[in-house]
Design a protein around this motif. Structure first.
Motif, PDB file in Angstrom:
ATOM      1  N   ALA A 175      87.401  47.904  17.669  1.00  0.00           N
ATOM      2  CA  ALA A 175      87.696  49.378  18.727  1.00  0.00           C
ATOM      3  C   ALA A 175      87.306  50.575  18.924  1.00  0.00           C
ATOM      4  CB  ALA A 175      89.308  49.300  19.606  1.00  0.00           C
ATOM      5  N   GLY A 176      86.778  50.809  17.188  1.00  0.00           N
ATOM      6  CA  GLY A 176      86.394  52.416  16.585  1.00  0.00           C
ATOM      7  C   GLY A 176      85.056  52.886  16.986  1.00  0.00           C
ATOM      8  N   ARG A 177      84.216  52.121  17.701  1.00  0.00           N
ATOM      9  CA  ARG A 177      82.714  52.182  17.508  1.00  0.00           C
ATOM     10  C   ARG A 177      82.760  53.694  18.142  1.00  0.00           C
ATOM     11  NH1 ARG A 177      79.580  48.336  21.650  1.00  0.00           N
ATOM     12  NH2 ARG A 177      81.508  46.915  21.930  1.00  0.00           N
ATOM     13  N   PHE A 201      86.401  60.855  31.660  1.00  0.00           N
ATOM     14  CA  PHE A 201      86.302  61.303  30.415  1.00  0.00           C
ATOM     15  C   PHE A 201      87.325  62.345  29.773  1.00  0.00           C
ATOM     16  CE2 PHE A 201      82.788  59.912  31.985  1.00  0.00           C
ATOM     17  CZ  PHE A 201      81.632  59.408  30.866  1.00  0.00           C
ATOM     18  N   THR A 202      87.247  63.164  29.181  1.00  0.00           N
ATOM     19  CA  THR A 202      88.772  63.690  28.335  1.00  0.00           C
ATOM     20  C   THR A 202      88.358  65.658  29.522  1.00  0.00           C
ATOM     21  OG1 THR A 202      86.715  65.073  27.297  1.00  0.00           O
ATOM     22  CG2 THR A 202      88.366  63.236  26.203  1.00  0.00           C
ATOM     23  N   ASN A 203      87.071  65.607  29.740  1.00  0.00           N
ATOM     24  CA  ASN A 203      87.283  66.313  30.650  1.00  0.00           C
ATOM     25  C   ASN A 203      87.843  66.151  32.673  1.00  0.00           C
ATOM     26  OD1 ASN A 203      84.730  64.926  31.976  1.00  0.00           O
ATOM     27  ND2 ASN A 203      83.432  66.545  31.381  1.00  0.00           N
ATOM     28  N   ASN A 204      87.977  64.588  32.716  1.00  0.00           N
ATOM     29  CA  ASN A 204      88.000  64.071  33.608  1.00  0.00           C
ATOM     30  C   ASN A 204      87.846  63.453  34.456  1.00  0.00           C
ATOM     31  OD1 ASN A 204      91.282  64.215  33.628  1.00  0.00           O
ATOM     32  ND2 ASN A 204      91.470  66.154  33.638  1.00  0.00           N
ATOM     33  N   PRO A 221      79.174  58.916  23.941  1.00  0.00           N
ATOM     34  CA  PRO A 221      80.634  58.781  22.664  1.00  0.00           C
ATOM     35  C   PRO A 221      82.017  59.219  22.387  1.00  0.00           C
ATOM     36  CG  PRO A 221      78.655  61.239  22.500  1.00  0.00           C
ATOM     37  CD  PRO A 221      78.745  60.206  23.993  1.00  0.00           C
ATOM     38  N   THR A 222      82.297  57.478  22.114  1.00  0.00           N
ATOM     39  CA  THR A 222      83.958  56.999  22.140  1.00  0.00           C
ATOM     40  C   THR A 222      84.894  58.655  22.416  1.00  0.00           C
ATOM     41  OG1 THR A 222      83.894  56.174  20.023  1.00  0.00           O
ATOM     42  CG2 THR A 222      83.224  55.519  21.834  1.00  0.00           C
ATOM     43  N   SER A 223      84.455  59.503  21.350  1.00  0.00           N
ATOM     44  CA  SER A 223      85.276  60.606  21.125  1.00  0.00           C
ATOM     45  C   SER A 223      85.732  61.726  22.442  1.00  0.00           C
ATOM     46  CB  SER A 223      84.875  62.020  20.751  1.00  0.00           C
ATOM     47  OG  SER A 223      83.803  62.183  20.931  1.00  0.00           O
ATOM     48  N   THR A 224      84.999  61.210  24.256  1.00  0.00           N
ATOM     49  CA  THR A 224      85.010  61.387  25.318  1.00  0.00           C
ATOM     50  C   THR A 224      85.310  61.037  26.250  1.00  0.00           C
ATOM     51  OG1 THR A 224      82.474  60.895  26.176  1.00  0.00           O
ATOM     52  CG2 THR A 224      82.396  63.171  24.613  1.00  0.00           C
TER      53      THR A 224
END
Length: 288
Positions: free
Chosen positions: A74-76, A38-41, A93-96
């Motif tokens: 790929a944009g879900r 994830f974006t928080n590693n 959420p894919t943003s994460t």
């Protein structure tokens, strides 16, 4: 190069008007074993539901769905996951997501990275269009290459052999490992369909941006652009494409009809990516 891309796009323009429906064919499985960073590693091993690998797009009319190819594939906004087979599913959420690796797909693990995409306009300007997508990594290195392969299949080809009603276009994204954006030389939108003569320019521009710190490679790109524009190269490209299609037809005829689509998809994709790989090989040779 220009003629090759032009033929691909012309094939699409010719067939798009005859398509009867939008249809997306998938390799399906209920759950895939995956590892997500994830974006928080934070990293987790999870089961992902319906993580779909799109292979074929068919369109009902000119321009229909063109701008949504990436979204379809790929944009879900969310992925459905659970901690174990018996656990309750929940949304991620894919943003994460930073990186996703799929393991149980009857092949080597496949890595997907979340990337920010800049397309190259007809004026050769890189423009960010808020296109953050999860795409498969096809070639790793200082310059990473990501690819979504779109196979245009004409369902109205009648009694023609399957391989005569198909054409493949890869959506390629090039990203330096230390840069924020990936660059897309060929953007399949209605506008770009009419920019045939700038395709070589876009191809070179998309390579120049992630490799800008290597001066010797910038010189190589300028030299290659002159070659791509030459009549000798255009003639060679036409001949190469003719031989490629001749080989494809001969080999496809030997196969059972159920195997032809995958064969054409794979063969045409490798052919279309050949120039990209040659340039990446040269970059690694000159700049590393």
């Amino acid at each position: 190069m220009k003629i090759k891309w032009l033929l691909y796009i012309i094939t699409f323009c010719f067939t798009a008007n005859s398509f009867a429906q939008i249809d997306i064919f998938f390799i399906k499985k209920d759950f895939y074993l995956a590892e997500i960073t994830f974006t928080n590693n934070e990293t987790k091993r999870l089961l992902l539901k319906d993580f779909l690998e799109a292979s074929t797009f068919e369109f009902s009319g000119f321009g229909v769905g063109l701008r949504n190819l990436e979204a379809n594939r790929a944009g879900r906004s969310n992925l459905i996951a659970k901690e174990s087979i018996d656990a309750k599913p929940y949304k991620i959420p894919t943003s994460t997501i930073k990186t996703l690796t799929l393991f149980d797909i009857d092949s080597e693990p496949v890595i997907f990275d979340m990337i920010k995409v800049k397309t190259i306009t007809n004026n050769l300007d890189p423009v960010y269009k808020n296109r953050d997508i999860l795409v498969p990594l096809v070639r790793d290195g200082t310059i990473k290459m990501y690819v979504l392969t779109v196979l245009f299949h004409d369902p109205n080809s009648g009694k023609k052999p399957l391989y005569t009603g198909m054409s493949v276009t890869p959506l390629v994204y090039l990203k330096h490992e230390d840069q924020e954006y990936a660059y897309m030389p060929q953007d399949i939108t209605v506008g770009s369909l009419f920019s045939f003569w700038s395709l070589d320019d876009k191809f070179i521009k998309a390579f120049s941006l992630p490799t800008k710190d290597c001066d010797v490679f910038q010189t190589y790109l300028k030299e290659q652009f002159v070659i791509l524009q030459s009549s000798e190269n255009r003639k060679k490209t036409r001949q190469d494409l003719k031989e490629h299609n001749k080989f494809k037809k001969a080999e496809a005829k030997k196969l059972d009809k159920s195997k032809r689509k995958l064969f054409v998809w794979d063969l045409d994709t490798k052919y279309a990516l050949k120039r990209y790989r040659e340039f990446l090989d040269e970059y690694e040779k000159q700049c590393q």
